[in-house]
Every structure is written in C-alpha cells, then in structure tokens.
Enzyme design. Structure first.
Site, PDB file in Angstrom:
ATOM      1  N   LYS A 125      20.569 -20.587 -46.623  1.00 23.82           N
ATOM      2  CA  LYS A 125      21.094 -19.659 -47.642  1.00 23.82           C
ATOM      3  C   LYS A 125      19.970 -18.714 -48.032  1.00 23.82           C
ATOM      4  O   LYS A 125      18.796 -19.070 -47.931  1.00 23.82           O
ATOM      5  CB  LYS A 125      21.529 -20.446 -48.884  1.00 23.82           C
ATOM      6  N   ASP A 165      27.907 -13.554 -49.534  1.00 28.00           N
ATOM      7  CA  ASP A 165      28.168 -14.505 -50.631  1.00 28.00           C
ATOM      8  C   ASP A 165      28.329 -13.603 -51.863  1.00 28.00           C
ATOM      9  O   ASP A 165      28.648 -12.416 -51.706  1.00 28.00           O
ATOM     10  CB  ASP A 165      27.005 -15.504 -50.780  1.00 28.00           C
TER      11      ASP A 165
HETATM   12  P1  NDP Z   1      32.153 -11.991 -54.922  1.00 35.27           P
HETATM   13  O1  NDP Z   1      30.872 -11.322 -55.253  1.00 35.27           O
HETATM   14  O2  NDP Z   1      33.109 -11.317 -54.029  1.00 35.27           O
HETATM   15  O3  NDP Z   1      32.931 -12.366 -56.248  1.00 35.27           O
HETATM   16  C1  NDP Z   1      32.378 -13.190 -57.217  1.00 35.27           C
HETATM   17  C2  NDP Z   1      33.337 -13.271 -58.387  1.00 35.27           C
HETATM   18  O4  NDP Z   1      32.891 -14.276 -59.299  1.00 35.27           O
HETATM   19  C3  NDP Z   1      33.365 -11.974 -59.182  1.00 35.27           C
HETATM   20  O5  NDP Z   1      34.616 -11.846 -59.789  1.00 35.27           O
HETATM   21  C4  NDP Z   1      32.269 -12.205 -60.212  1.00 35.27           C
HETATM   22  O6  NDP Z   1      32.393 -11.411 -61.367  1.00 35.27           O
HETATM   23  C5  NDP Z   1      32.480 -13.672 -60.528  1.00 35.27           C
HETATM   24  N1  NDP Z   1      31.223 -14.269 -60.971  1.00 35.27           N
HETATM   25  C6  NDP Z   1      30.067 -14.304 -60.278  1.00 35.27           C
HETATM   26  N2  NDP Z   1      29.106 -14.883 -61.004  1.00 35.27           N
HETATM   27  C7  NDP Z   1      29.671 -15.201 -62.170  1.00 35.27           C
HETATM   28  C8  NDP Z   1      29.183 -15.815 -63.337  1.00 35.27           C
HETATM   29  N3  NDP Z   1      27.920 -16.197 -63.444  1.00 35.27           N
HETATM   30  N4  NDP Z   1      30.078 -16.025 -64.355  1.00 35.27           N
HETATM   31  C9  NDP Z   1      31.357 -15.609 -64.245  1.00 35.27           C
HETATM   32  N5  NDP Z   1      31.857 -15.012 -63.165  1.00 35.27           N
HETATM   33  C10 NDP Z   1      31.026 -14.810 -62.154  1.00 35.27           C
HETATM   34  O7  NDP Z   1      31.734 -13.419 -54.347  1.00 35.27           O
HETATM   35  P2  NDP Z   1      32.621 -14.444 -53.484  1.00 35.27           P
HETATM   36  O8  NDP Z   1      34.045 -14.367 -53.883  1.00 35.27           O
HETATM   37  O9  NDP Z   1      32.238 -14.274 -52.079  1.00 35.27           O
HETATM   38  O10 NDP Z   1      32.002 -15.837 -53.968  1.00 35.27           O
HETATM   39  C11 NDP Z   1      32.559 -16.604 -55.028  1.00 35.27           C
HETATM   40  C12 NDP Z   1      32.123 -18.048 -54.885  1.00 35.27           C
HETATM   41  O11 NDP Z   1      32.580 -18.567 -53.643  1.00 35.27           O
HETATM   42  C13 NDP Z   1      30.611 -18.290 -54.882  1.00 35.27           C
HETATM   43  O12 NDP Z   1      30.357 -19.544 -55.475  1.00 35.27           O
HETATM   44  C14 NDP Z   1      30.277 -18.350 -53.412  1.00 35.27           C
HETATM   45  O13 NDP Z   1      29.085 -19.071 -53.183  1.00 35.27           O
HETATM   46  C15 NDP Z   1      31.490 -19.102 -52.906  1.00 35.27           C
HETATM   47  N6  NDP Z   1      31.800 -18.977 -51.475  1.00 35.27           N
HETATM   48  C16 NDP Z   1      31.945 -17.767 -50.868  1.00 35.27           C
HETATM   49  C17 NDP Z   1      32.288 -17.697 -49.537  1.00 35.27           C
HETATM   50  C18 NDP Z   1      32.541 -16.402 -48.849  1.00 35.27           C
HETATM   51  O14 NDP Z   1      32.898 -16.436 -47.675  1.00 35.27           O
HETATM   52  N7  NDP Z   1      32.410 -15.265 -49.502  1.00 35.27           N
HETATM   53  C19 NDP Z   1      32.427 -18.919 -48.726  1.00 35.27           C
HETATM   54  C20 NDP Z   1      32.342 -20.139 -49.480  1.00 35.27           C
HETATM   55  C21 NDP Z   1      32.018 -20.144 -50.799  1.00 35.27           C
HETATM   56  P3  NDP Z   1      31.635 -10.000 -61.493  1.00 35.27           P
HETATM   57  O15 NDP Z   1      32.512  -9.017 -60.760  1.00 35.27           O
HETATM   58  O16 NDP Z   1      31.559  -9.756 -62.950  1.00 35.27           O
HETATM   59  O17 NDP Z   1      30.304 -10.158 -60.847  1.00 35.27           O
HETATM   60  O1  2IT Z   2      29.046 -20.485 -49.088  1.00 33.69           O
HETATM   61  C1  2IT Z   2      29.443 -20.139 -47.963  1.00 33.69           C
HETATM   62  O2  2IT Z   2      29.907 -20.949 -47.159  1.00 33.69           O
HETATM   63  C2  2IT Z   2      29.390 -18.712 -47.618  1.00 33.69           C
HETATM   64  N1  2IT Z   2      28.994 -17.903 -48.444  1.00 33.69           N
HETATM   65  C3  2IT Z   2      29.782 -18.252 -46.249  1.00 33.69           C
HETATM   66  C4  2IT Z   2      28.645 -18.449 -45.288  1.00 33.69           C
HETATM   67  C5  2IT Z   2      28.851 -17.887 -43.906  1.00 33.69           C
HETATM   68  O3  2IT Z   2      27.887 -18.004 -43.126  1.00 33.69           O
HETATM   69  O4  2IT Z   2      29.923 -17.358 -43.584  1.00 33.69           O
END
Ligand code: NDP
Ligand code: 2IT
Length: 443
Positions: A125, A165
């Site tokens: 990461k 992420d």
């Molecule tokens: P994005 O940046 O697309 O979206 C994040 C969302 O969560 C936004 O709405 C953001 O709000 C909100 N958010 C972030 N931090 C906080 C906080 N501290 N308090 C409240 N709201 C918060 O990220 P993703 O959707 O990609 O990721 C979301 C979660 O999923 C993370 O935990 C990530 O690690 C996990 N994840 C992502 C994957 C992927 O493929 N993208 C795969 C597996 C897990 P704001 O707009 O205000 O920042």
């Molecule tokens: O938390 C996760 O699994 C991710 N943000 C996706 C990682 C990836 O390599 O697609």
C-alpha cells in the site's frame, strides 16, 4: 504465554504510535491461535514475526509547483508488505491524514485480502498526505508526476503494481501511468485502474462495489436470506459506495443513505444514484448538494448514517467509521447484516458487539476483495495483450467473490468458529501465505 500473544506484544512495542496498525494486527493474530496450535511449524519458521514486519517501507519528499507558482512539499510512501505469493499489489491513498501507521495497517490487511482472491498477488500500500480536494487538474498532474519520479524506481509489473484508493481515481492513475511510461520508456501493466483506452479493464471501476454485493448475496443465501426488498444504509459517496449502491439497486434492495466527510443524506425513497454520480464523479462536489436534486431528502452535517433503521449496513468510506454506539444503534433498529466495503471501517469493539448480537458480519478483507481481484484480472489482460468483455470480467468477479465466501465459511467451520467470518477470513488468508513462506525458506 502463547506464540500469538508474545508476537502481538512485540509488534505493539516495536511500532509505537501506530494505532491502526495495532488494531489490524491484533484482530488477525487473535484469530490465528487455533491455526498456530495445529501447525507448530509456523512458529519454528518465525512466520508471525515475519508476516507482521513489512519487507520494505519507503518514504520520500514530493516537491511540486502550485498554480500560484509556489513550491509545495508533500510526503510520499510505499509499504511493500509481503510478496510470498506474487508481486506487491495494493492501492495508493492521497489524503492529508496518511502516515506510516495507516499505510502499514492497509498493507498488512492487503496481504490476507489478496491471498483470499485466489490470484497470485502479494500485499502493499502507498500514498501521500497530498489532498487532491480543491486542486486544479494541472496541480494534481504536477503532484502525480513528481510522486512517480521517485516511486518508479521501486515498482514494476513483476515487482509492485499500485492502484487507486481514497483520493486516487482514474484521473490520478492516468497521470501516474504517463509519467512511469516516460521515465522507463516502457508500456506495461505497472498500475491498475487504468483508463480503458490504455490498458484498463472493463468493470474495474465497478468492481469493489459490485464485488461487495456479490459477497453479501452469497453470505445471505448461505444463511437462507436474500437481498431483494431490503433497506440498506451505505456510508461514503466515492468509488466503492457508488457501485455498491448501484448493484444493491440492481439486486432489488433500497439504499437510503450516503455520506462524505462533511455530512450525510437520508433519502427514504431510495438514493438517486444519477444525482450522486453527477455530484461526485462529474463535478467533484459535496453531498450537501444532493437535496437540490431531491428536495424530500434530508442532509445533516457530521456523521449519523448508522442511526437510520436498515436491514443491511455497508460501511464504504474509511477506517474506524463505525463505532460501538453505531453498532448498538444498528442492532437496536433491527439490522441483521454488516458487510465492510471500506478497509477496517468497524472498530474492534463494534465488530465484537455486532458478532455477539448475531449480526452476520462480512469483514473487509473478504467483502471488498473484488476491487483488487479485478486489478489482478487487469494484470492478466495486460500480460496477454488482450481484453475481456465487461460480462466476462463481471462473471469472473462474481465467481471470485462466491469462492471467497465459500472458503472463509469453510475455514471458520474447520477451526470451530462457524459463521465467524472474521476468523474464517483471517485463517484462510493466512494459511496460503504462510505455506508459501515456509516453502521459500528463511527469506
Ligand atoms: P473515494 O476517494 O472514491 O471515496 C471515499 C469516500 O469516503 C468519500 O465519500 C469520502 O468523502 C469518504 N471519506 C473518506 N475519508 C473519510 C473520513 N475520514 N470520514 C468520513 N468520510 C470519509 O475512495 P474509495 O471509495 O475508493 O475508498 C473507500 C474505502 O474503500 C476506503 O477504505 C478504501 O481503502 C476502501 N477500498 C477501496 C477499493 C477501491 O477499489 N477503490 C478497494 C477496496 C477497499 P470526501 O468526499 O469528503 O473525501
Ligand atoms: O484496498 C484495496 O483493495 C484497494 N484499494 C484496491 C487495490 C488494487 O490494487 O486494486
């Protein structure tokens, strides 16, 4: 003292000031007691000491120039945690709160998650304390180019393959890829989540959210329940939350909440996803604007999604966003299923409370593995110089999520913890990596 307790104590001592890393290691190691009892060879080979220490952790300065002509400095990181079963693989997070402790927790979780996918990917990461919010496209590009100018020497399609992420989506991956290609003079699958015209995979954008719903569906079916007709609380409004909502709707459920870091909406008629996509994906705006599209919905500042009664809760924002009092409210209001779309969104106390109260709990490293699994499918397509159709990738994703559920269900039963999917995921994820480490000797 058991091998697990001893190792845990040492890890906590050796990594001061990293509460998220402590939390992730505590949860995993506690699940592994029965495995270590059955397999003394893991202790002999020092597997726990090794698996809790990253292979490598890099930190570097990222210098860039903002639109006012001022030089800005951020910190960049990459934690290469474990490559026993494949090249390091895991996202990049751009968020002011990013530090080593957070990236180590995420990298550690990624090792087990990636193992659960059944695909050949290790865990890593990275990211930066850079905040893309409010920055112009040119500023984001300048930052990404500078970030990659250091990172490129540590990564490669057979070494370490980053992806998105929080704060890193298609725009950022494009700039990062362009700079890597320029520096190496090489067009390769070094990043995933790429745009479709330059090596991206169909369905990668949707994969984490869709995968979360395929997993939830499998979990419900195994417990004689179904998604159709259920009310769903979702937190977040980013990549994971949006496509979780989309698939939930497609499966006949009704998401009624979404949130960002400023506030949350409750739309009792069901979330209008077209509005959310326009606000978040197109305009990069705030959820407060949602009520302009849906005057009957409510917007509140702060946090509060989990106070809304639901059948299924899907935390999809960030770590430790679901606290003990949220867990209590969910149980009190009749929620029966919690599946984690974000990484470690539930605190340890919340997880324990939910499990004790009979909630079917799908832990992040299993439930959200669809994103990285589809990233691995993107790597396969890049290696083949070929692309599968949306339907082909989506079908594979569905199969992978069903397999993950079946494997963790099986592991939970085998080790005397039926329906404890936290234990099942930690155990099944661990065994594959531990056996690969055993086979490769003391490295
Ligand atoms: P994005 O940046 O697309 O979206 C994040 C969302 O969560 C936004 O709405 C953001 O709000 C909100 N958010 C972030 N931090 C906080 C906080 N501290 N308090 C409240 N709201 C918060 O990220 P993703 O959707 O990609 O990721 C979301 C979660 O999923 C993370 O935990 C990530 O690690 C996990 N994840 C992502 C994957 C992927 O493929 N993208 C795969 C597996 C897990 P704001 O707009 O205000 O920042
Ligand atoms: O938390 C996760 O699994 C991710 N943000 C996706 C990682 C990836 O390599 O697609």
């Amino acid at each position: 003292m058991s091998y697990v307790s001893e190792t845990l104590e040492t890890v906590l001592q050796k990594n001061p000031g990293e509460p998220e890393f402590h939390q992730a290691v505590t949860e995993v190691l506690q699940s592994l007691e029965p495995v270590l009892e059955k397999h003394p060879e893991y202790e002999q080979a020092g597997i726990l000491e090794r698996i809790t220490e990253p292979d490598r952790a890099i930190r570097f300065r990222v210098t860039w120039v903002d639109d006012a002509g001022r030089v800005q400095v951020n910190r960049g990181y990459r934690v290469q945690f474990n490559n026993a079963i494949g090249p390091y693989k895991g996202g990049l997070r751009f968020r002011p709160s990013v530090n080593f402790g957070i990236l180590k927790f995420l990298g550690f979780e990624q090792v087990f998650k990636n193992s659960l996918t059944g695909l050949p990917i290790g865990g890593g990461k990275g990211g930066s304390d850079f905040d893309p919010k409010g920055k112009s496209d040119r500023e984001v590009m300048a930052f990404c180019q500078s970030f990659m100018t250091e990172l490129y020497r540590h990564i490669g399609p057979d070494t370490d393959v980053p992806a998105g992420d929080i704060g890193v989506g298609g725009r950022e991956i494009g700039y990062l890829f362009g700079q890597y290609k320029r520096l190496r003079n090489e067009f390769s699958g070094v990043l995933t989540g790429k745009g479709l015209p330059y090596g991206g995979s169909l369905a990668r954008t949707q994969a984490t959210g869709y995968g979360l719903l395929y997993f939830t569906d499998a979990l419900l079916k195994a417990n004689e329940k179904s998604i159709a007709g259920k009310t769903v609380d979702i937190s977040g409004a980013g990549n994971v939350a949006i496509y979780a909502a989309e698939k939930a709707i497609a499966l006949g459920a009704k998401p009624v909440t979404m949130s960002d870091s400023t506030g949350w909406v409750h739309d009792a008629d069901g979330i209008d996803l077209k509005a959310v996509k326009e606000i978040k994906e197109i305009r990069r705006g705030r959820m407060s604007e949602y009520i302009k599209y849906r005057p009957n919905a409510e917007y509140h500042e702060g946090r509060g999604v989990w106070t809304i009664p639901c059948d299924i809760a899907l935390p999809c924002a960030t770590q430790n966003e679901l606290h003990l009092e949220d867990a209590e409210a969910l149980v009190k209001n009749g929620c029966t299923v919690v599946c984690e779309g974000a990484n470690m969104p539930s605190t340890l106390e919340a997880t324990q409370y939910l499990q004790k109260n009979g909630i079917l709990f799908g832990p992040a490293k299993a439930a959200n593995a669809g994103g990285v699994a589809t990233s691995a499918l993107e790597m396969s397509q890049n290696s083949m110089r070929y692309s599968w159709t949306f339907e082909e990738v989506d079908q594979k994703l569905k199969g992978i999520m069903e397999n993950i559920f079946a494997n963790i269900d099986e592991a939970a039963k085998e080790y005397g913890k039926p329906r404890n999917y936290v234990s099942g995921a930690n155990i099944a994820g661990f065994i594959k990596v531990a056996n690969a480490m055993l086979a490769q000797g003391a490295v």
